[in-house]
Design a protein around this motif. Structure first.
Motif, PDB file in Angstrom:
ATOM      1  N   SER A  13      18.332  14.824   5.125  1.00 28.76           N
ATOM      2  CA  SER A  13      18.546  13.400   5.376  1.00 28.76           C
ATOM      3  C   SER A  13      17.201  12.668   5.473  1.00 28.76           C
ATOM      4  O   SER A  13      17.015  11.602   4.892  1.00 28.76           O
ATOM      5  N   PHE A  14      16.243  13.259   6.197  1.00 25.88           N
ATOM      6  CA  PHE A  14      14.915  12.642   6.308  1.00 25.88           C
ATOM      7  C   PHE A  14      14.206  12.614   4.954  1.00 25.88           C
ATOM      8  O   PHE A  14      13.519  11.653   4.619  1.00 25.88           O
ATOM      9  N   LYS A  15      14.394  13.673   4.175  1.00 26.55           N
ATOM     10  CA  LYS A  15      13.769  13.735   2.845  1.00 26.55           C
ATOM     11  C   LYS A  15      14.280  12.596   1.965  1.00 26.55           C
ATOM     12  O   LYS A  15      13.506  11.940   1.264  1.00 26.55           O
ATOM     13  N   LYS A  16      15.582  12.350   2.055  1.00 31.40           N
ATOM     14  CA  LYS A  16      16.194  11.266   1.287  1.00 31.40           C
ATOM     15  C   LYS A  16      15.593   9.907   1.710  1.00 31.40           C
ATOM     16  O   LYS A  16      15.242   9.078   0.859  1.00 31.40           O
ATOM     17  N   ILE A  17      15.444   9.707   3.022  1.00 29.96           N
ATOM     18  CA  ILE A  17      14.867   8.466   3.544  1.00 29.96           C
ATOM     19  C   ILE A  17      13.424   8.314   3.053  1.00 29.96           C
ATOM     20  O   ILE A  17      13.013   7.238   2.604  1.00 29.96           O
ATOM     21  N   LEU A  18      12.651   9.397   3.128  1.00 29.64           N
ATOM     22  CA  LEU A  18      11.255   9.354   2.686  1.00 29.64           C
ATOM     23  C   LEU A  18      11.156   9.017   1.194  1.00 29.64           C
ATOM     24  O   LEU A  18      10.322   8.198   0.796  1.00 29.64           O
ATOM     25  N   LEU A  19      12.015   9.625   0.395  1.00 27.22           N
ATOM     26  CA  LEU A  19      11.993   9.351  -1.048  1.00 27.22           C
ATOM     27  C   LEU A  19      12.386   7.900  -1.346  1.00 27.22           C
ATOM     28  O   LEU A  19      11.816   7.270  -2.246  1.00 27.22           O
ATOM     29  N   GLN A  20      13.335   7.355  -0.578  1.00 26.35           N
ATOM     30  CA  GLN A  20      13.707   5.948  -0.747  1.00 26.35           C
ATOM     31  C   GLN A  20      12.520   5.046  -0.414  1.00 26.35           C
ATOM     32  O   GLN A  20      12.219   4.106  -1.159  1.00 26.35           O
ATOM     33  N   HIS A  21      11.834   5.324   0.692  1.00 27.17           N
ATOM     34  CA  HIS A  21      10.648   4.539   1.068  1.00 27.17           C
ATOM     35  C   HIS A  21       9.586   4.635  -0.025  1.00 27.17           C
ATOM     36  O   HIS A  21       8.957   3.639  -0.377  1.00 27.17           O
ATOM     37  N   ARG A  22       9.409   5.841  -0.553  1.00 31.22           N
ATOM     38  CA  ARG A  22       8.386   6.045  -1.582  1.00 31.22           C
ATOM     39  C   ARG A  22       8.708   5.210  -2.823  1.00 31.22           C
ATOM     40  O   ARG A  22       7.816   4.600  -3.418  1.00 31.22           O
ATOM     41  N   ASN A  23       9.979   5.178  -3.213  1.00 33.10           N
ATOM     42  CA  ASN A  23      10.386   4.377  -4.368  1.00 33.10           C
ATOM     43  C   ASN A  23      10.123   2.891  -4.137  1.00 33.10           C
ATOM     44  O   ASN A  23       9.664   2.183  -5.035  1.00 33.10           O
ATOM     45  N   VAL A  24      10.410   2.416  -2.935  1.00 31.51           N
ATOM     46  CA  VAL A  24      10.174   1.002  -2.599  1.00 31.51           C
ATOM     47  C   VAL A  24       8.677   0.687  -2.672  1.00 31.51           C
ATOM     48  O   VAL A  24       8.259  -0.298  -3.283  1.00 31.51           O
ATOM     49  N   VAL A  25       7.870   1.547  -2.058  1.00 32.14           N
ATOM     50  CA  VAL A  25       6.424   1.318  -2.039  1.00 32.14           C
ATOM     51  C   VAL A  25       5.850   1.369  -3.452  1.00 32.14           C
ATOM     52  O   VAL A  25       5.016   0.550  -3.822  1.00 32.14           O
ATOM     53  N   THR A  26       6.308   2.332  -4.247  1.00 38.19           N
ATOM     54  CA  THR A  26       5.833   2.441  -5.622  1.00 38.19           C
ATOM     55  C   THR A  26       6.194   1.174  -6.405  1.00 38.19           C
ATOM     56  O   THR A  26       5.374   0.654  -7.165  1.00 38.19           O
ATOM     57  N   GLY A  27       7.373   0.640  -6.163  1.00 37.53           N
ATOM     58  CA  GLY A  27       7.778  -0.624  -6.792  1.00 37.53           C
ATOM     59  C   GLY A  27       6.896  -1.775  -6.344  1.00 37.53           C
ATOM     60  O   GLY A  27       6.497  -2.627  -7.144  1.00 37.53           O
ATOM     61  N   ASN A  28       6.566  -1.791  -5.040  1.00 41.30           N
ATOM     62  CA  ASN A  28       5.666  -2.824  -4.523  1.00 41.30           C
ATOM     63  C   ASN A  28       4.312  -2.746  -5.200  1.00 41.30           C
ATOM     64  O   ASN A  28       3.711  -3.767  -5.540  1.00 41.30           O
ATOM     65  N   SER A  30       3.616  -1.621  -8.163  1.00 46.96           N
ATOM     66  CA  SER A  30       3.710  -2.100  -9.547  1.00 46.96           C
ATOM     67  C   SER A  30       3.637  -3.620  -9.600  1.00 46.96           C
ATOM     68  O   SER A  30       2.955  -4.196 -10.443  1.00 46.96           O
ATOM     69  N   SER A  31       4.311  -4.282  -8.662  1.00 44.48           N
ATOM     70  CA  SER A  31       4.269  -5.746  -8.671  1.00 44.48           C
ATOM     71  C   SER A  31       2.895  -6.256  -8.237  1.00 44.48           C
ATOM     72  O   SER A  31       2.413  -7.257  -8.734  1.00 44.48           O
ATOM     73  N   LEU A  32       2.234  -5.538  -7.315  1.00 46.48           N
ATOM     74  CA  LEU A  32       0.886  -5.934  -6.899  1.00 46.48           C
ATOM     75  C   LEU A  32      -0.100  -5.789  -8.051  1.00 46.48           C
ATOM     76  O   LEU A  32      -0.963  -6.640  -8.248  1.00 46.48           O
ATOM     77  N   GLU A  33       0.047  -4.711  -8.823  1.00 47.22           N
ATOM     78  CA  GLU A  33      -0.844  -4.521  -9.965  1.00 47.22           C
ATOM     79  C   GLU A  33      -0.669  -5.665 -10.955  1.00 47.22           C
ATOM     80  O   GLU A  33      -1.632  -6.157 -11.520  1.00 47.22           O
ATOM     81  N   GLY A  34       0.565  -6.099 -11.146  1.00 45.39           N
ATOM     82  CA  GLY A  34       0.827  -7.233 -12.027  1.00 45.39           C
ATOM     83  C   GLY A  34       0.158  -8.497 -11.521  1.00 45.39           C
ATOM     84  O   GLY A  34      -0.440  -9.256 -12.284  1.00 45.39           O
ATOM     85  N   LEU A  55      -6.924  -9.897  -1.272  1.00 43.45           N
ATOM     86  CA  LEU A  55      -5.652  -9.625  -0.587  1.00 43.45           C
ATOM     87  C   LEU A  55      -4.837  -8.589  -1.347  1.00 43.45           C
ATOM     88  O   LEU A  55      -4.257  -7.674  -0.745  1.00 43.45           O
ATOM     89  N   THR A  56      -4.776  -8.736  -2.662  1.00 44.36           N
ATOM     90  CA  THR A  56      -4.019  -7.801  -3.486  1.00 44.36           C
ATOM     91  C   THR A  56      -4.599  -6.397  -3.378  1.00 44.36           C
ATOM     92  O   THR A  56      -3.864  -5.417  -3.216  1.00 44.36           O
ATOM     93  N   LEU A  57      -5.924  -6.284  -3.439  1.00 42.09           N
ATOM     94  CA  LEU A  57      -6.563  -4.971  -3.335  1.00 42.09           C
ATOM     95  C   LEU A  57      -6.316  -4.341  -1.964  1.00 42.09           C
ATOM     96  O   LEU A  57      -6.053  -3.137  -1.861  1.00 42.09           O
ATOM     97  N   THR A  64      -1.129   2.544  -1.046  1.00 40.72           N
ATOM     98  CA  THR A  64      -1.595   3.868  -1.468  1.00 40.72           C
ATOM     99  C   THR A  64      -1.644   4.815  -0.279  1.00 40.72           C
ATOM    100  O   THR A  64      -1.216   5.971  -0.367  1.00 40.72           O
ATOM    101  N   ASN A  65      -2.161   4.328   0.852  1.00 42.31           N
ATOM    102  CA  ASN A  65      -2.208   5.145   2.070  1.00 42.31           C
ATOM    103  C   ASN A  65      -0.804   5.543   2.518  1.00 42.31           C
ATOM    104  O   ASN A  65      -0.584   6.673   2.944  1.00 42.31           O
ATOM    105  N   LEU A  66       0.135   4.604   2.415  1.00 39.35           N
ATOM    106  CA  LEU A  66       1.507   4.887   2.832  1.00 39.35           C
ATOM    107  C   LEU A  66       2.141   5.946   1.927  1.00 39.35           C
ATOM    108  O   LEU A  66       2.811   6.861   2.416  1.00 39.35           O
ATOM    109  N   ILE A  67       1.910   5.848   0.628  1.00 31.16           N
ATOM    110  CA  ILE A  67       2.440   6.863  -0.294  1.00 31.16           C
ATOM    111  C   ILE A  67       1.880   8.235   0.068  1.00 31.16           C
ATOM    112  O   ILE A  67       2.604   9.236   0.078  1.00 31.16           O
ATOM    113  N   GLN A  68       0.602   8.282   0.401  1.00 30.22           N
ATOM    114  CA  GLN A  68      -0.015   9.552   0.794  1.00 30.22           C
ATOM    115  C   GLN A  68       0.642  10.100   2.063  1.00 30.22           C
ATOM    116  O   GLN A  68       0.936  11.296   2.151  1.00 30.22           O
ATOM    117  N   GLU A  69       0.887   9.233   3.054  1.00 29.25           N
ATOM    118  CA  GLU A  69       1.564   9.662   4.288  1.00 29.25           C
ATOM    119  C   GLU A  69       2.964  10.196   3.979  1.00 29.25           C
ATOM    120  O   GLU A  69       3.388  11.217   4.538  1.00 29.25           O
TER     121      GLU A  69
END
Length: 116
Positions: A13-28, A30-34, A55-57, A64-69
């Motif tokens: 269950s925690f793994k699923k939550i972590l993967l969902q957070h990771r997907n959200v952050v990765t999406g964020n 992508s939009s920041l890079e844009g 601010l974007t950087l 990036t730090n959050l993805i690593q965590e």
């Protein structure tokens, strides 16, 4: 007697939550890079544009730090040490892991570290 580890079902269950957070952050990210690449194209206020880039950087570094965590928490699940406080060795309460699933510390240990 207090339990010392989470069950496989709880860890899944925690793994699923972590993967969902990771997907959200990765999406964020992508939009920041844009945003970072976008330029107004006119002779707009350079200091304002530099501020926005800064601010974007900063946001991208934070993401990036959050993805690593999150990735490190996923490794701890695989190794069997997830949910155990690194300072006290006690089980981190489920409510804390629901709120901050990548945490390594129980509330008391976190508070001690922040004070010192």
């Amino acid at each position: 007697m207090a339990k010392k580890k989470y069950t496989k079902r709880e860890l899944d269950s925690f793994k699923k939550i972590l993967l969902q957070h990771r997907n959200v952050v990765t999406g964020n990210m992508s939009s920041l890079e844009g945003e970072g690449r976008g330029s107004s194209g006119d002779e707009g206020d350079l200091s304002s544009e530099n501020f926005e880039i800064e601010l974007t950087l900063t946001a991208m570094q934070s993401e990036t730090n959050l993805i690593q965590e999150i990735d490190e928490a996923l490794v701890r699940i695989d190794e069997g040490s997830y949910g155990i406080c690194e300072d006290t060795g006690d089980l981190i309460p489920e409510a804390r892991l629901q709120a901050i699933p990548w945490t390594r510390l129980c509330v008391e240990a976190q508070a001690r570290r922040e004070r010192s």
